[in-house]
Design a protein around this motif. Structure first.
Motif, mmCIF file in Angstrom:
data_model
loop_
_atom_site.group_PDB
_atom_site.id
_atom_site.type_symbol
_atom_site.label_atom_id
_atom_site.label_comp_id
_atom_site.label_asym_id
_atom_site.label_seq_id
_atom_site.Cartn_x
_atom_site.Cartn_y
_atom_site.Cartn_z
ATOM 1 N N VAL A 35 1.143 -0.996 0.389
ATOM 2 C CA VAL A 35 -0.184 0.156 -0.541
ATOM 3 C C VAL A 35 1.193 0.932 -0.330
ATOM 4 C CG1 VAL A 35 -1.508 1.424 1.504
ATOM 5 C CG2 VAL A 35 -2.043 -1.001 1.010
ATOM 6 N N ILE A 36 0.543 2.646 -0.498
ATOM 7 C CA ILE A 36 1.367 3.486 -1.106
ATOM 8 C C ILE A 36 0.119 4.404 -0.093
ATOM 9 C CG2 ILE A 36 2.021 5.380 -2.360
ATOM 10 C CD1 ILE A 36 3.333 2.964 -3.586
ATOM 11 N N ALA A 37 0.310 4.898 0.456
ATOM 12 C CA ALA A 37 -0.230 6.306 1.107
ATOM 13 C C ALA A 37 0.008 8.090 0.708
ATOM 14 C CB ALA A 37 -0.107 6.479 2.759
ATOM 15 N N PHE A 38 -0.781 8.333 -0.209
ATOM 16 C CA PHE A 38 -0.898 9.500 -0.545
ATOM 17 C C PHE A 38 -0.682 10.770 0.772
ATOM 18 C CE2 PHE A 38 -0.053 7.671 -4.530
ATOM 19 C CZ PHE A 38 0.782 8.342 -5.217
ATOM 20 N N THR A 39 -0.256 10.992 1.314
ATOM 21 C CA THR A 39 -0.670 11.678 2.332
ATOM 22 C C THR A 39 -0.448 13.240 1.351
ATOM 23 O OG1 THR A 39 2.019 12.034 3.032
ATOM 24 C CG2 THR A 39 0.960 10.609 4.045
ATOM 25 N N PRO A 40 -0.837 14.627 2.342
ATOM 26 C CA PRO A 40 -1.250 15.927 2.129
ATOM 27 C C PRO A 40 0.636 16.122 2.158
ATOM 28 C CG PRO A 40 -2.749 15.588 3.048
ATOM 29 C CD PRO A 40 -2.409 14.483 3.936
ATOM 30 N N SER A 41 1.239 15.571 3.061
ATOM 31 C CA SER A 41 2.927 16.370 2.779
ATOM 32 C C SER A 41 3.389 15.642 2.283
ATOM 33 C CB SER A 41 3.679 15.858 4.071
ATOM 34 O OG SER A 41 4.737 15.806 3.872
ATOM 35 N N GLU A 69 -5.561 23.315 4.049
ATOM 36 C CA GLU A 69 -6.440 23.784 3.769
ATOM 37 C C GLU A 69 -8.495 23.644 3.406
ATOM 38 O OE1 GLU A 69 -9.642 26.440 3.474
ATOM 39 O OE2 GLU A 69 -8.335 26.719 2.300
ATOM 40 N N ARG A 70 -8.141 23.320 1.717
ATOM 41 C CA ARG A 70 -9.015 23.216 0.539
ATOM 42 C C ARG A 70 -8.918 21.698 0.860
ATOM 43 N NH1 ARG A 70 -11.088 26.766 0.808
ATOM 44 N NH2 ARG A 70 -12.614 25.884 -1.262
ATOM 45 N N LEU A 71 -8.390 20.780 1.305
ATOM 46 C CA LEU A 71 -8.863 19.803 2.035
ATOM 47 C C LEU A 71 -9.739 19.465 2.774
ATOM 48 C CD1 LEU A 71 -5.362 17.330 1.650
ATOM 49 C CD2 LEU A 71 -7.489 17.479 -0.444
ATOM 50 N N HIS A 72 -8.949 19.859 4.171
ATOM 51 C CA HIS A 72 -10.068 19.872 4.815
ATOM 52 C C HIS A 72 -11.742 21.085 4.355
ATOM 53 C CE1 HIS A 72 -6.417 19.615 8.171
ATOM 54 N NE2 HIS A 72 -6.924 19.134 7.132
ATOM 55 N N TYR A 73 -11.717 22.139 4.325
ATOM 56 C CA TYR A 73 -13.178 21.921 3.473
ATOM 57 C C TYR A 73 -13.917 21.714 2.480
ATOM 58 C CZ TYR A 73 -16.165 25.338 0.442
ATOM 59 O OH TYR A 73 -17.150 26.106 0.399
ATOM 60 N N GLU A 84 -19.569 19.791 -3.398
ATOM 61 C CA GLU A 84 -18.631 19.247 -4.300
ATOM 62 C C GLU A 84 -20.786 18.284 -4.942
ATOM 63 O OE1 GLU A 84 -14.968 16.849 -1.857
ATOM 64 O OE2 GLU A 84 -16.280 16.808 -0.707
ATOM 65 N N GLU A 85 -21.079 17.821 -4.134
ATOM 66 C CA GLU A 85 -22.613 17.518 -4.108
ATOM 67 C C GLU A 85 -23.455 17.520 -5.854
ATOM 68 O OE1 GLU A 85 -24.600 15.673 -0.447
ATOM 69 O OE2 GLU A 85 -24.755 17.901 -0.637
ATOM 70 N N ILE A 86 -22.995 18.656 -5.593
ATOM 71 C CA ILE A 86 -23.301 20.249 -6.969
ATOM 72 C C ILE A 86 -22.728 19.788 -8.213
ATOM 73 C CG2 ILE A 86 -23.604 22.531 -8.306
ATOM 74 C CD1 ILE A 86 -24.951 23.123 -4.753
ATOM 75 N N VAL A 87 -21.167 20.073 -8.041
ATOM 76 C CA VAL A 87 -20.063 19.962 -8.987
ATOM 77 C C VAL A 87 -20.423 19.096 -9.741
ATOM 78 C CG1 VAL A 87 -17.661 19.897 -9.470
ATOM 79 C CG2 VAL A 87 -18.847 21.864 -7.965
ATOM 80 N N GLU A 88 -20.403 17.812 -8.447
ATOM 81 C CA GLU A 88 -20.373 16.241 -9.015
ATOM 82 C C GLU A 88 -21.299 15.237 -9.002
ATOM 83 O OE1 GLU A 88 -17.622 14.730 -10.080
ATOM 84 O OE2 GLU A 88 -15.848 16.481 -8.805
ATOM 85 N N HIS A 89 -22.445 16.116 -9.594
ATOM 86 C CA HIS A 89 -23.782 15.762 -9.347
ATOM 87 C C HIS A 89 -24.444 14.606 -8.603
ATOM 88 C CE1 HIS A 89 -24.356 18.673 -12.972
ATOM 89 N NE2 HIS A 89 -23.031 18.223 -13.206
ATOM 90 N N PHE A 100 -14.073 15.652 -4.209
ATOM 91 C CA PHE A 100 -12.568 16.405 -4.968
ATOM 92 C C PHE A 100 -11.314 15.880 -4.518
ATOM 93 C CE2 PHE A 100 -9.824 20.224 -3.066
ATOM 94 C CZ PHE A 100 -9.623 20.830 -4.404
ATOM 95 N N THR A 101 -10.975 15.312 -3.511
ATOM 96 C CA THR A 101 -10.237 15.035 -3.261
ATOM 97 C C THR A 101 -9.501 13.922 -4.107
ATOM 98 O OG1 THR A 101 -10.200 15.473 -1.295
ATOM 99 C CG2 THR A 101 -8.473 13.181 -1.487
ATOM 100 N N SER A 102 -10.547 12.922 -5.195
ATOM 101 C CA SER A 102 -10.557 12.073 -5.589
ATOM 102 C C SER A 102 -10.119 13.331 -7.072
ATOM 103 C CB SER A 102 -11.442 10.981 -5.830
ATOM 104 O OG SER A 102 -11.621 10.360 -7.288
ATOM 105 N N THR A 103 -10.573 14.226 -6.909
ATOM 106 C CA THR A 103 -10.425 14.844 -8.679
ATOM 107 C C THR A 103 -8.907 14.978 -8.529
ATOM 108 O OG1 THR A 103 -13.169 15.359 -8.475
ATOM 109 C CG2 THR A 103 -11.123 16.991 -9.937
#
Length: 107
Positions: A35-41, A69-73, A84-89, A100-103
């Motif tokens: 497993v590889i973790a893609f952390t914010p760092s 900050e954007r990830l937390h938002y 996210e609900e609106i943008v991703e339908h 958002f994180t997936s995008t």
């Protein structure tokens, strides 16, 4: 109770969570070696090399300075989850909260 891959991050200890993820994935799919973790760092280091990235669907430019900050938002703030609900339908915060994180991950 049936656990799935989404439940594999139950431990604060990464090796334990990784083992749970490997085990859960192996029950339903092809076995994996690790497993590889893609952390914010890590993502911040990537952004230091590549520079800011623009996400047109969200009209957001993500930089080293605003990444966390954007990830937390988008994952924790009801206003961000609703966007996210609106943008991703999609309907429902549980389905929307990590889109958002997936995008960002595919850019």
């Amino acid at each position: 109770m049936q656990l799935g891959l989404r439940d594999s991050n139950l431990s604060a200890d990464f090796p334990t969570s990784a083992r749970l993820a490997i085990d859960q994935y192996g029950l339903r799919c092809t076995p994996v070696d690790g497993v590889i973790a893609f952390t914010p760092s890590l993502i911040e280091h990537i952004l230091q090399v590549t520079g800011p990235t623009y996400i047109p669907q969200y009209a957001e430019t993500i930089t080293v300075q605003n990444l966390e900050e954007r990830l937390h938002y988008y994952q924790l703030d009801n206003a961000g989850i609703r966007k996210e609900e609106i943008v991703e339908h999609v309907e429902g915060p549980l389905q929307a909260r990590k889109l958002f994180t997936s995008t960002l991950a595919v850019l």
